[in-house]
Design an enzyme around this catalytic site. Sequence first.
Site, mmCIF file in Angstrom:
data_model
loop_
_atom_site.group_PDB
_atom_site.id
_atom_site.type_symbol
_atom_site.label_atom_id
_atom_site.label_comp_id
_atom_site.label_asym_id
_atom_site.label_seq_id
_atom_site.Cartn_x
_atom_site.Cartn_y
_atom_site.Cartn_z
ATOM 1 N N SER A 5 -14.253 -91.549 77.723
ATOM 2 C CA SER A 5 -15.121 -91.214 78.269
ATOM 3 C C SER A 5 -16.113 -91.314 77.067
ATOM 4 C CB SER A 5 -15.652 -90.088 78.047
ATOM 5 O OG SER A 5 -17.316 -89.307 77.827
ATOM 6 N N TYR A 14 -15.201 -80.517 76.079
ATOM 7 C CA TYR A 14 -15.674 -81.963 77.101
ATOM 8 C C TYR A 14 -15.350 -83.041 75.661
ATOM 9 C CZ TYR A 14 -15.957 -86.157 80.505
ATOM 10 O OH TYR A 14 -15.653 -87.412 80.602
HETATM 11 P P1 NAP Z 1 -13.943 -86.284 89.767
HETATM 12 O O1 NAP Z 1 -14.862 -86.802 90.659
HETATM 13 O O2 NAP Z 1 -14.521 -85.092 89.895
HETATM 14 O O3 NAP Z 1 -12.227 -86.918 90.414
HETATM 15 C C1 NAP Z 1 -11.427 -86.313 89.538
HETATM 16 C C2 NAP Z 1 -10.067 -85.849 89.631
HETATM 17 O O4 NAP Z 1 -9.510 -85.236 88.589
HETATM 18 C C3 NAP Z 1 -10.138 -85.206 91.133
HETATM 19 O O5 NAP Z 1 -9.779 -85.232 92.175
HETATM 20 C C4 NAP Z 1 -9.551 -84.014 90.486
HETATM 21 O O6 NAP Z 1 -9.239 -82.781 91.996
HETATM 22 C C5 NAP Z 1 -9.063 -84.287 90.160
HETATM 23 N N1 NAP Z 1 -8.429 -82.952 88.659
HETATM 24 C C6 NAP Z 1 -8.883 -81.802 88.475
HETATM 25 N N2 NAP Z 1 -8.660 -81.244 87.754
HETATM 26 C C7 NAP Z 1 -6.820 -81.685 88.312
HETATM 27 C C8 NAP Z 1 -5.529 -80.754 87.705
HETATM 28 N N3 NAP Z 1 -5.755 -79.664 86.981
HETATM 29 N N4 NAP Z 1 -4.583 -81.524 88.093
HETATM 30 C C9 NAP Z 1 -4.812 -82.898 89.023
HETATM 31 N N5 NAP Z 1 -5.550 -83.332 89.768
HETATM 32 C C10 NAP Z 1 -6.696 -82.739 88.780
HETATM 33 O O7 NAP Z 1 -14.138 -87.213 88.566
HETATM 34 P P2 NAP Z 1 -14.556 -88.554 88.237
HETATM 35 O O8 NAP Z 1 -15.798 -88.926 87.691
HETATM 36 O O9 NAP Z 1 -13.865 -89.391 89.263
HETATM 37 O O10 NAP Z 1 -13.594 -89.167 87.405
HETATM 38 C C11 NAP Z 1 -12.347 -89.645 86.664
HETATM 39 C C12 NAP Z 1 -12.125 -89.332 85.289
HETATM 40 O O11 NAP Z 1 -13.329 -89.837 84.197
HETATM 41 C C13 NAP Z 1 -11.935 -87.859 84.546
HETATM 42 O O12 NAP Z 1 -11.434 -88.114 83.505
HETATM 43 C C14 NAP Z 1 -13.790 -88.107 83.552
HETATM 44 O O13 NAP Z 1 -13.272 -86.971 82.555
HETATM 45 C C15 NAP Z 1 -13.738 -89.324 83.619
HETATM 46 N N6 NAP Z 1 -15.128 -89.897 83.322
HETATM 47 C C16 NAP Z 1 -15.959 -89.660 84.299
HETATM 48 C C17 NAP Z 1 -17.557 -89.590 84.341
HETATM 49 C C18 NAP Z 1 -18.438 -89.861 84.756
HETATM 50 O O14 NAP Z 1 -19.766 -89.455 84.682
HETATM 51 N N7 NAP Z 1 -18.204 -89.478 86.093
HETATM 52 C C19 NAP Z 1 -17.353 -90.164 82.996
HETATM 53 C C20 NAP Z 1 -16.806 -90.322 81.539
HETATM 54 C C21 NAP Z 1 -15.282 -90.292 81.837
HETATM 55 P P3 NAP Z 1 -9.841 -81.789 92.303
HETATM 56 O O15 NAP Z 1 -11.805 -82.350 93.158
HETATM 57 O O16 NAP Z 1 -9.615 -80.851 93.385
HETATM 58 O O17 NAP Z 1 -10.700 -80.871 91.104
#
Ligand code: NAP
Length: 278
Positions: free
Chosen positions: A134, A147
Site C-alpha cells: 500500500s 494498517y
Molecule cells: P477486498 O475487496 O476487501 O479484498 C480482500 C480479500 O481478502 C477479501 O476477499 C477478503 O475476504 C480476503 N481476506 C481478508 N482476510 C482474510 C483472511 N484472514 N484469510 C483469507 N482471505 C482474507 O480488498 P481490496 O481492496 O481488493 O484489497 C486487496 C489488497 O490491496 C489488500 O491487501 C489491501 O490492503 C491492498 N490495498 C487496497 C487498497 C484499496 O484502496 N482498496 C489500497 C492499497 C492497498 P473477506 O471479504 O471474506 O474478508
Amino acid sequence: MTRLRDATGMRVLVTGASGTFGRAVGEALVARGARVAGLDAAPRDDDPFAVLRCDLTDDDAVPGAVAAAVAALGGRLDVLVNNAGIGGPAPAALAPGEEARRQLDVNLLGTWRVTAAAVDPLVASRGRVVMVASRMAVLQLPLAAAYGASKRAMVAYADALRHELGTHVGVSCVYPSAVRSPIHDSTAAAGLSLEGMSKLEPLEGVVDAVLRAALSQRVLRDVPTTRRGGLELALARHLPRLADRIVARTLAGRVRAGALDGAPLAATLVARHRDAAR
Ligand code: NAP
C-alpha cells in the site's frame, strides 16, 4: 515501457482471490493464458477460477491450503500474489486491541505464512512473489496506524525474503493508493473515511502494476500503480519531512472542515487540533 514475459501456462496463486483486486488480477492473468488458483476466507459462487477456502490467520490451515492449491495447479508454482488484506480504524494514540492485532495477523503474518508454505515450489520454478502492499507502507496517514504499520512491516518482510531467496526468486512490492472496495467499509463506518486524505485511483492501474511485477523480464523491486503514486513514494522516501508537513496540513484542513466530527475514535485528536489552534 516494461517488457512482459508470456504468461501462457504460468501457474499463479493469488490470495484474497475473491476480493476486488484478487479477482481482477486473477482474471487478467487467466486472460493472458495463466493457470490461476486462489485462496480466500470466503470464496464466492461466481469466482472465475478455483478459489480454496482458507483463513490466512490459521497457522495450521495455511500449509495444507497452499499445498492443495499448488497441486490443483499441476504441482508447479511460478508466481505468488500476496493480496489478501484488511483495513480498519486503529489510531496510534489508543492501545492496540483486537482490531490492530487482526490487521497485523492478516496483512503481515498471513502473507508470511502463505509465502513460507510456497517457498519450495517457488524456488523450484525460479518464481516470483508479488506483495500487494500500500502507499501507506511508506506514507503513513493518521488514525490507521495498524494498517500502515502492517503494510510497512509487509515490505520489510519482502526485503528480508529477497535477501534469503534472491538467488532463485524475484520479490516485488506494489503500492496502491485508494481504490473503491469493501476494504474501506469499516473505516468509513467509524467516521474515519480516508476521502479527502487520499485521491481515488482506478482498479486497472493496480491490475497493471501487479501484472508488471509478476511478468516483467527483469525483476522490479517497487511498483507504484499510478504516476502520482510514484511521485508520492519518492516524496515520502526522500523528503520525509516535507511529506509529514503535507499530511499534517491536509489533516488540519479536514479537522477544520469538521470531517472528523462525530467520530468517537478521532475525538481526542480533534480536541487537540482545536486546542492548538486557540
Ligand atoms: P477486498 O475487496 O476487501 O479484498 C480482500 C480479500 O481478502 C477479501 O476477499 C477478503 O475476504 C480476503 N481476506 C481478508 N482476510 C482474510 C483472511 N484472514 N484469510 C483469507 N482471505 C482474507 O480488498 P481490496 O481492496 O481488493 O484489497 C486487496 C489488497 O490491496 C489488500 O491487501 C489491501 O490492503 C491492498 N490495498 C487496497 C487498497 C484499496 O484502496 N482498496 C489500497 C492499497 C492497498 P473477506 O471479504 O471474506 O474478508
